[in-house]
Enzyme design. Sequence first.
Site, mmCIF file in Angstrom:
data_model
loop_
_atom_site.group_PDB
_atom_site.id
_atom_site.type_symbol
_atom_site.label_atom_id
_atom_site.label_comp_id
_atom_site.label_asym_id
_atom_site.label_seq_id
_atom_site.Cartn_x
_atom_site.Cartn_y
_atom_site.Cartn_z
ATOM 1 N N ASP A 91 0.835 -1.210 0.000
ATOM 2 C CA ASP A 91 0.000 0.000 0.000
ATOM 3 C C ASP A 91 0.874 1.266 0.000
ATOM 4 O OD1 ASP A 91 -2.472 1.247 0.129
ATOM 5 O OD2 ASP A 91 -2.644 1.074 2.315
ATOM 6 N N HIS A 92 0.426 2.286 -0.707
ATOM 7 C CA HIS A 92 1.102 3.605 -0.726
ATOM 8 C C HIS A 92 2.617 3.516 -0.842
ATOM 9 C CE1 HIS A 92 -2.548 5.837 -0.201
ATOM 10 N NE2 HIS A 92 -2.893 5.032 0.780
ATOM 11 N N HIS A 192 -8.181 9.641 4.174
ATOM 12 C CA HIS A 192 -7.489 8.811 5.165
ATOM 13 C C HIS A 192 -7.779 9.301 6.582
ATOM 14 C CE1 HIS A 192 -4.608 7.620 1.800
ATOM 15 N NE2 HIS A 192 -5.145 6.507 2.233
ATOM 16 N N GLY A 227 -9.122 5.099 2.513
ATOM 17 C CA GLY A 227 -9.693 5.875 3.611
ATOM 18 C C GLY A 227 -11.147 5.543 3.881
ATOM 19 N N SER A 229 -12.493 4.010 6.449
ATOM 20 C CA SER A 229 -12.910 4.043 7.861
ATOM 21 C C SER A 229 -13.875 5.187 8.126
ATOM 22 C CB SER A 229 -11.692 4.200 8.775
ATOM 23 O OG SER A 229 -10.899 3.045 8.737
HETATM 24 ZN ZN LIG Z 1 -4.687 4.632 1.497
#
Ligand SMILES: [Zn+2]
Length: 310
Positions: A91-92, A192, A227, A229
């Site tokens: 990720d990222h 995020h 993001g 959540s």
């Molecule tokens: Zn992310």
Amino acid sequence: MTAIGTLRNTSIDTLRDVLTGLEKEGAALGHFNVADHVLLKAVIAAAAETKLPVFVGASEGEREFFGVRQLATLVKSLRQESDQPVFLNADHTHSLEKAMEAANAGFDAVGIDFSALPIEENVARTKEAVQAIKAVNPAILAEGEIGNIGTGSEIHQTAQGDPRTLTKPEEARQFVEATGIDILAPAVGNMHGMLKSMVQGKAKKHLDLERIAQIKQAAGVFLTLHGGSGTDDEHFRKAIAWGINIIHINTELRVAWRRSLGESLARDLDEVVPYRILRPVVDSVKQVVSSRLRLFHGEPVRPGAVGSVA
Ligand SMILES: [Zn+2]
């Protein structure tokens, strides 16, 4: 045999197959970040409990703490024993070097993230990384990112980002064509981290659903929602129906991890056996993952199932 070939349990489908199948079913693949073995155990346990596939993710910071090759080896071992497909995402990833490191370690996908750079540079560096990781293994899926979706998966005091930086459909089409990515991560109102009010369950994130549909039509590739959540359940359902294929949940897991660890430590100050302290933490995080997985697959969610967060 390629690096990925040695990692994958050959009896299960490829990541591309799973994403294609889920799209037909109107479902999305849940992506859950892990920074330690407790979180990884929780994600795998949730996959077993729900009988659904999972996408394990680790950002550069999480990979550095875990160990890139060590995480890949653990996931390989866990998926050999799992009846459900388990995939691993870098990720990222902000450099060619880190993308290659993940590809060589056997990751199934690399999230290439040069979204902080001007668009021309983002295109050039993403394209370079896509070609490099596919030279290691053509089956690796490459994700690219455009638009601003904030930085840390943390609890923020104030709103992150700027709604004016939503990804434009035409820009998405050009970006996919120019870079050769398989998965696009757009900015569609997602962000995020979570605000305190979201952790308390008093506020929810809302997505630009129409924009998701427009980007899907223009880009014609798998779409990832970063993001996730704190997002409204109904918006998740509609986002999946309108073209989102992968949903990232990190902060909700971190909140559950932190809370249950604190409670577990406070329960008995003389308890020093790590697995007795950590077992309830695995269980708390597992409940959050299972609840999100059920939602992403259109199953009814028990009220309060994400109660350790909301
Ligand atoms: Zn992310």
